[in-house]
Scaffold this active site. Structure first.
Site, PDB file in Angstrom:
ATOM      1  N   LYS A  33      43.929 101.128  47.083  1.00 59.98           N
ATOM      2  CA  LYS A  33      43.549 100.586  45.771  1.00 59.98           C
ATOM      3  C   LYS A  33      42.913  99.199  45.942  1.00 59.98           C
ATOM      4  O   LYS A  33      41.839  98.931  45.408  1.00 59.98           O
ATOM      5  CB  LYS A  33      44.779 100.492  44.845  1.00 59.98           C
ATOM      6  CG  LYS A  33      45.466 101.829  44.614  1.00 59.98           C
ATOM      7  CD  LYS A  33      46.664 101.717  43.685  1.00 59.98           C
ATOM      8  CE  LYS A  33      47.821 100.888  44.218  1.00 59.98           C
ATOM      9  NZ  LYS A  33      48.530 101.483  45.387  1.00 59.98           N
ATOM     10  N   ARG A  44      52.421 101.322  36.130  1.00 57.73           N
ATOM     11  CA  ARG A  44      53.064 102.244  37.069  1.00 57.73           C
ATOM     12  C   ARG A  44      54.337 102.855  36.534  1.00 57.73           C
ATOM     13  O   ARG A  44      55.113 103.431  37.303  1.00 57.73           O
ATOM     14  CB  ARG A  44      53.221 101.678  38.462  1.00 57.73           C
ATOM     15  CG  ARG A  44      53.946 100.434  38.635  1.00 57.73           C
ATOM     16  CD  ARG A  44      53.320  99.665  39.745  1.00 57.73           C
ATOM     17  NE  ARG A  44      53.838  99.758  41.063  1.00 57.73           N
ATOM     18  CZ  ARG A  44      53.178  99.252  42.115  1.00 57.73           C
ATOM     19  NH1 ARG A  44      51.996  98.715  41.982  1.00 57.73           N
ATOM     20  NH2 ARG A  44      53.693  99.287  43.292  1.00 57.73           N
ATOM     21  N   ARG A  99      49.126  97.470  58.303  1.00 55.46           N
ATOM     22  CA  ARG A  99      48.318  96.580  57.445  1.00 55.46           C
ATOM     23  C   ARG A  99      48.552  95.113  57.800  1.00 55.46           C
ATOM     24  O   ARG A  99      49.663  94.697  58.113  1.00 55.46           O
ATOM     25  CB  ARG A  99      48.672  96.811  55.982  1.00 55.46           C
ATOM     26  CG  ARG A  99      48.026  95.770  55.063  1.00 55.46           C
ATOM     27  CD  ARG A  99      48.046  96.158  53.635  1.00 55.46           C
ATOM     28  NE  ARG A  99      49.383  96.407  53.131  1.00 55.46           N
ATOM     29  CZ  ARG A  99      49.629  96.903  51.921  1.00 55.46           C
ATOM     30  NH1 ARG A  99      48.623  97.216  51.124  1.00 55.46           N
ATOM     31  NH2 ARG A  99      50.854  97.093  51.528  1.00 55.46           N
ATOM     32  N   ARG A 153      52.936  92.045  55.300  1.00 56.96           N
ATOM     33  CA  ARG A 153      53.720  91.952  54.061  1.00 56.96           C
ATOM     34  C   ARG A 153      55.162  92.342  54.341  1.00 56.96           C
ATOM     35  O   ARG A 153      55.424  93.290  55.061  1.00 56.96           O
ATOM     36  CB  ARG A 153      53.123  92.885  52.997  1.00 56.96           C
ATOM     37  CG  ARG A 153      52.271  92.163  51.984  1.00 56.96           C
ATOM     38  CD  ARG A 153      51.492  93.083  51.089  1.00 56.96           C
ATOM     39  NE  ARG A 153      52.288  94.043  50.334  1.00 56.96           N
ATOM     40  CZ  ARG A 153      51.773  94.883  49.416  1.00 56.96           C
ATOM     41  NH1 ARG A 153      50.470  94.852  49.178  1.00 56.96           N
ATOM     42  NH2 ARG A 153      52.535  95.727  48.775  1.00 56.96           N
ATOM     43  N   ARG A 171      59.390 102.551  48.615  1.00 50.26           N
ATOM     44  CA  ARG A 171      58.249 102.419  47.699  1.00 50.26           C
ATOM     45  C   ARG A 171      57.623 103.777  47.392  1.00 50.26           C
ATOM     46  O   ARG A 171      57.206 104.039  46.266  1.00 50.26           O
ATOM     47  CB  ARG A 171      57.199 101.472  48.295  1.00 50.26           C
ATOM     48  CG  ARG A 171      57.635 100.002  48.215  1.00 50.26           C
ATOM     49  CD  ARG A 171      56.882  99.120  49.191  1.00 50.26           C
ATOM     50  NE  ARG A 171      55.459  99.107  48.953  1.00 50.26           N
ATOM     51  CZ  ARG A 171      54.547  98.799  49.879  1.00 50.26           C
ATOM     52  NH1 ARG A 171      54.926  98.493  51.110  1.00 50.26           N
ATOM     53  NH2 ARG A 171      53.272  98.805  49.561  1.00 50.26           N
TER      54      ARG A 171
END
Ligand code: AP5
Ligand code: MG
Ligand code: ZN
Length: 217
Positions: free
Chosen positions: A13, A88, A127, A160, A171
């Site tokens: 996203k 969400r 990431r 992160r 998640r």
């Protein structure tokens, strides 16, 4: 034009939004980025959000609805915005409809980026994010030119806190339970365009661009 980017953690996203805001000249509203900035600054909002985010759980609806409502009513959003990571939950979607309705506006399109679960785990655990400008990289799929240094601003890259394997799994669970009902919620209104997100970044971008149309909409 008001666009929602919907998809699981790691779908891309943020990666797509980065390109879309430049092409369509839209304001970018990413609730995750806003909340992480609040945690970093230690503000009351950040103190409230921190524990939820570390566990991979959602911050309470009223908190995020308040943030987005305030942002959307700012003058720079008059010509349109891209929402990333919001709504969400169904409650958030209903609150958004109400806020937009009061402004005489509506959601124009929901771009749903679908990606297989194994791929999501590989993407999230590899990431890296820039501490300064929040640009996103991947150690294998989208590495910076210099290791741990942002191509765009020279800032330091970090991992992160919620990208550890156990938090990623939480998640994904939260996404399945609380966010996937939005596909039907917006689908009933004929607003959802599903995009195969298991492909290269540029291929996905060109498909989303053809969904949204050429030029400044
Ligand atoms: P948020 O920051 O929104 O996280 P998320 O939804 O889990 O999504 P991500 O940012 O992890 O993934 P992304 O889809 O942006 O993927 P990216 O482009 O980075 O939310 C974080 C937390 O904040 C939540 O857990 C919650 O606590 C709280 N929160 C936020 N909004 C909330 C709300 N509305 N209500 C309540 N709580 C809220 O890409 C991922 C990686 O893959 C990168 O390394 C990238 O380089 C790579 N990549 C991207 N595309 C490709 C591709 N096509 N091929 C290969 N690699 C790719
Ligand atoms: Mg993101
Ligand atoms: Zn940077």
């Amino acid at each position: 034009m008001l666009i929602i980017l919907l998809g699981p953690p790691g779908a891309g996203k943020g990666t797509q939004a980065d390109r879309l805001v430049k092409k369509y000249n839209l304001v970018y509203i990413a609730t995750g980025d806003i909340l992480r900035a609040a945690v970093k600054s230690g503000s009351p909002l950040g103190q409230e959000a921190k524990a939820f985010m570390e566990k991979g759980q959602l911050v309470p609806d009223e908190v995020v609805v308040g943030i987005v409502s305030e942002r959307l009513t700012a003058p720079d959003c008059r010509d349109g915005a891209i929402l990333d990571g919001f709504p969400r939950t169904v409650a958030q979607a209903e609150a958004l409809d109400q806020v937009l309705g009061e402004m005489g506006r509506k959601v124009d399109r929901v771009v749903y980026i679908a990606v297989d679960e194994d791929e999501l785990i590989t993407r999230l655990t590899g990431r890296r994010v820039c501490r300064e400008c929040a640009a996103t990289y991947h150690i294998k799929f989208n590495p910076p030119r210099v290791r741990n240094v942002c191509d765009q601003c020279g800032g330091e890259l970090y991992q992160r806190e919620d990208d550890s394997l156990s938090t990623v799994q939480e998640r994904l669970l939260v996404y399945r339970e609380q966010t996937t009902p939005l596909i039907d919620h917006y689908g009933r209104e004929g607003l959802v365009s599903k995009v195969d997100g298991n492909r290269e970044i540029e291929k996905i971008f060109s498909e989303i661009s053809s969904i949204l149309g050429a030029g400044s909409p």
